[in-house]
Design a protein around this motif. Sequence first.
Motif, PDB file in Angstrom:
ATOM      1  N   GLY A 198      11.507  33.742  14.564  1.00 50.12           N
ATOM      2  CA  GLY A 198      10.777  32.666  16.205  1.00 50.12           C
ATOM      3  C   GLY A 198      12.218  32.776  17.786  1.00 50.12           C
ATOM      4  N   PRO A 199      12.430  31.808  18.167  1.00 50.54           N
ATOM      5  CA  PRO A 199      12.998  32.509  19.558  1.00 50.54           C
ATOM      6  C   PRO A 199      14.220  32.514  19.126  1.00 50.54           C
ATOM      7  N   ALA A 200      15.088  33.214  19.430  1.00 45.32           N
ATOM      8  CA  ALA A 200      16.203  33.436  19.514  1.00 45.32           C
ATOM      9  C   ALA A 200      17.303  32.606  20.090  1.00 45.32           C
ATOM     10  N   THR A 201      18.129  32.846  18.377  1.00 43.16           N
ATOM     11  CA  THR A 201      19.401  31.633  18.714  1.00 43.16           C
ATOM     12  C   THR A 201      20.265  31.491  20.035  1.00 43.16           C
ATOM     13  N   THR A 202      20.762  30.601  20.289  1.00 40.92           N
ATOM     14  CA  THR A 202      21.671  30.602  21.640  1.00 40.92           C
ATOM     15  C   THR A 202      22.879  30.102  21.055  1.00 40.92           C
ATOM     16  N   ALA A 203      23.527  29.678  19.812  1.00 40.87           N
ATOM     17  CA  ALA A 203      25.079  30.477  19.514  1.00 40.87           C
ATOM     18  C   ALA A 203      24.637  29.224  17.496  1.00 40.87           C
ATOM     19  N   TYR A 204      25.357  29.584  17.232  1.00 41.61           N
ATOM     20  CA  TYR A 204      25.423  28.722  15.633  1.00 41.61           C
ATOM     21  C   TYR A 204      26.624  28.344  15.706  1.00 41.61           C
ATOM     22  N   LEU A 205      26.526  27.256  14.916  1.00 43.74           N
ATOM     23  CA  LEU A 205      27.837  26.471  14.497  1.00 43.74           C
ATOM     24  C   LEU A 205      27.941  26.537  13.219  1.00 43.74           C
ATOM     25  N   VAL A 206      29.114  26.795  12.365  1.00 42.73           N
ATOM     26  CA  VAL A 206      29.766  26.264  11.261  1.00 42.73           C
ATOM     27  C   VAL A 206      30.363  24.916  10.710  1.00 42.73           C
ATOM     28  N   GLU A 207      30.456  24.292   9.691  1.00 43.37           N
ATOM     29  CA  GLU A 207      31.204  22.971   9.806  1.00 43.37           C
ATOM     30  C   GLU A 207      32.026  23.453   8.242  1.00 43.37           C
ATOM     31  N   ALA A 208      32.414  23.061   8.394  1.00 41.81           N
ATOM     32  CA  ALA A 208      33.013  23.300   6.726  1.00 41.81           C
ATOM     33  C   ALA A 208      34.043  22.006   6.304  1.00 41.81           C
ATOM     34  N   GLY A 209      34.106  21.655   5.726  1.00 47.77           N
ATOM     35  CA  GLY A 209      34.884  19.922   4.900  1.00 47.77           C
ATOM     36  C   GLY A 209      34.775  20.261   3.312  1.00 47.77           C
ATOM     37  N   THR A 210      36.039  19.656   3.100  1.00 49.74           N
ATOM     38  CA  THR A 210      35.614  19.129   1.230  1.00 49.74           C
ATOM     39  C   THR A 210      35.790  18.583   0.534  1.00 49.74           C
ATOM     40  N   THR A 211      34.314  18.183   1.199  1.00 49.92           N
ATOM     41  CA  THR A 211      33.302  17.307   0.173  1.00 49.92           C
ATOM     42  C   THR A 211      32.189  17.258   1.137  1.00 49.92           C
ATOM     43  N   ALA A 212      30.479  17.430   0.353  1.00 49.92           N
ATOM     44  CA  ALA A 212      29.549  17.551   0.800  1.00 49.92           C
ATOM     45  C   ALA A 212      29.046  16.568   2.178  1.00 49.92           C
ATOM     46  N   GLY A 213      28.667  17.693   3.196  1.00 47.10           N
ATOM     47  CA  GLY A 213      28.196  17.754   4.565  1.00 47.10           C
ATOM     48  C   GLY A 213      29.868  16.940   5.837  1.00 47.10           C
ATOM     49  N   GLY A 214      30.612  16.755   4.989  1.00 39.99           N
ATOM     50  CA  GLY A 214      32.239  16.713   4.965  1.00 39.99           C
ATOM     51  C   GLY A 214      32.730  17.922   6.334  1.00 39.99           C
ATOM     52  N   THR A 215      32.948  17.205   7.384  1.00 40.72           N
ATOM     53  CA  THR A 215      33.786  18.007   8.456  1.00 40.72           C
ATOM     54  C   THR A 215      34.838  18.087   8.574  1.00 40.72           C
ATOM     55  N   ASN A 216      36.066  17.780   7.839  1.00 46.92           N
ATOM     56  CA  ASN A 216      37.226  17.462   7.795  1.00 46.92           C
ATOM     57  C   ASN A 216      38.216  19.275   8.432  1.00 46.92           C
ATOM     58  N   VAL A 217      37.444  20.336   7.582  1.00 48.33           N
ATOM     59  CA  VAL A 217      38.339  21.147   8.179  1.00 48.33           C
ATOM     60  C   VAL A 217      37.446  21.465   9.203  1.00 48.33           C
ATOM     61  N   GLY A 218      36.619  21.604   9.868  1.00 45.96           N
ATOM     62  CA  GLY A 218      36.851  22.092  11.121  1.00 45.96           C
ATOM     63  C   GLY A 218      34.843  21.827  11.585  1.00 45.96           C
ATOM     64  N   VAL A 219      34.423  21.856  12.921  1.00 45.03           N
ATOM     65  CA  VAL A 219      33.231  22.891  13.690  1.00 45.03           C
ATOM     66  C   VAL A 219      33.608  23.350  14.323  1.00 45.03           C
ATOM     67  N   PHE A 220      33.178  24.857  13.831  1.00 44.47           N
ATOM     68  CA  PHE A 220      33.444  25.970  14.763  1.00 44.47           C
ATOM     69  C   PHE A 220      32.054  26.387  15.455  1.00 44.47           C
ATOM     70  N   ASN A 221      32.076  26.480  16.954  1.00 46.15           N
ATOM     71  CA  ASN A 221      30.918  27.262  17.773  1.00 46.15           C
ATOM     72  C   ASN A 221      31.004  28.541  17.854  1.00 46.15           C
ATOM     73  N   VAL A 222      30.368  29.823  17.069  1.00 46.53           N
ATOM     74  CA  VAL A 222      30.867  30.821  16.881  1.00 46.53           C
ATOM     75  C   VAL A 222      29.426  31.842  17.920  1.00 46.53           C
ATOM     76  N   GLY A 223      29.136  31.369  18.260  1.00 49.02           N
ATOM     77  CA  GLY A 223      28.430  31.857  19.502  1.00 49.02           C
ATOM     78  C   GLY A 223      27.346  32.605  18.845  1.00 49.02           C
ATOM     79  N   LEU A 224      26.414  34.124  18.998  1.00 49.62           N
ATOM     80  CA  LEU A 224      26.137  34.617  18.408  1.00 49.62           C
ATOM     81  C   LEU A 224      26.645  35.949  16.343  1.00 49.62           C
TER      82      LEU A 224
END
Length: 297
Positions: free
Chosen positions: A252-278
């Motif tokens: 489909g359409p080109a992606t503008t940016a990716y976000l990586v969410e990491a955590g120690t639980t399912a759905g958790g983001t306590n490690v961080g949310v990182f915008n890694v661009g393309l």
Amino acid sequence: LTSNGSVDTLAADSRRLYLGGRFSLLSGTPRLNLASIDLATAALSSWNPSPDGAVARLAISSDALFAAGAFNSLIGYGRAGVAAFSTATGEVLPFNPGRAGLFEVKAFGIHRDRVLLAGTPLGAESGFRWVDRISGTPLALATPGAVAMQDGAQAGDSFYAVGFPTDGSTRGLAFVDLPTGRASMSASDLGALGVSVAASPSYVVAGGGASFGTRPGGSLAVYRAPLAGAPRQMQSVVTGNTVTLGWQSGTGPATTAYLVEAGTTAGGTNVGVFNVGLSTRVAGALAPGTYLSLIHI
């Protein structure tokens, strides 16, 4: 403001409203087929490039006004069917693709250093042409097959057009992802002549006459705009305390940016949310433990 002919297309920036059509007088002042109004004063400006034929479509991108129609020249310039002007000074720009294999350009899709012309082709060719934004020189980029476009609209980096294959088969809706040039056309029930299209980031609306394909008496068809596909084939590799994640882009359409969410639980983001661009690969060091990650657009 009164006109002695039809005003067929409008475009505006923060300072001026541009009018194109088939006219020679606006409120009694000579203006041939193309003019502008100062939005601060509501007064007709002195700008008068005078294309020698009707102007059917206007589009503004950044500091340039693009015009298409049945003209062959402006005052002092030869411009066959397509021209561009500086919105700051009104001067004619070098952009000069000519008809570029199109009998009539019906719409513009504009992305950075290139312009997509959509319209009616000469012969059994594609109704799309990619050209350089500065010079108008043709570019070798893929387009849908033999289709004739009637109207088009741009929403962000997505371009939509309505038309039909030149073999006379089912009218359809074409989608072009402007950053990548990926193009496709799908059959639909857009059976009426004179179909027009408008687009937003979420929806595409096509309008036609009273007999609208398989929609008797209908005049509008509304579609959800295609969205960038979810990341695919995610992989993870652990080397010592370094974790490397990799994935492939979706369809489909080109992606503008990716976000990586990491955590120690399912759905958790306590490690961080990182915008890694393309980027489709990222690595980082983590302490021993169990982690879960999510990649989205």
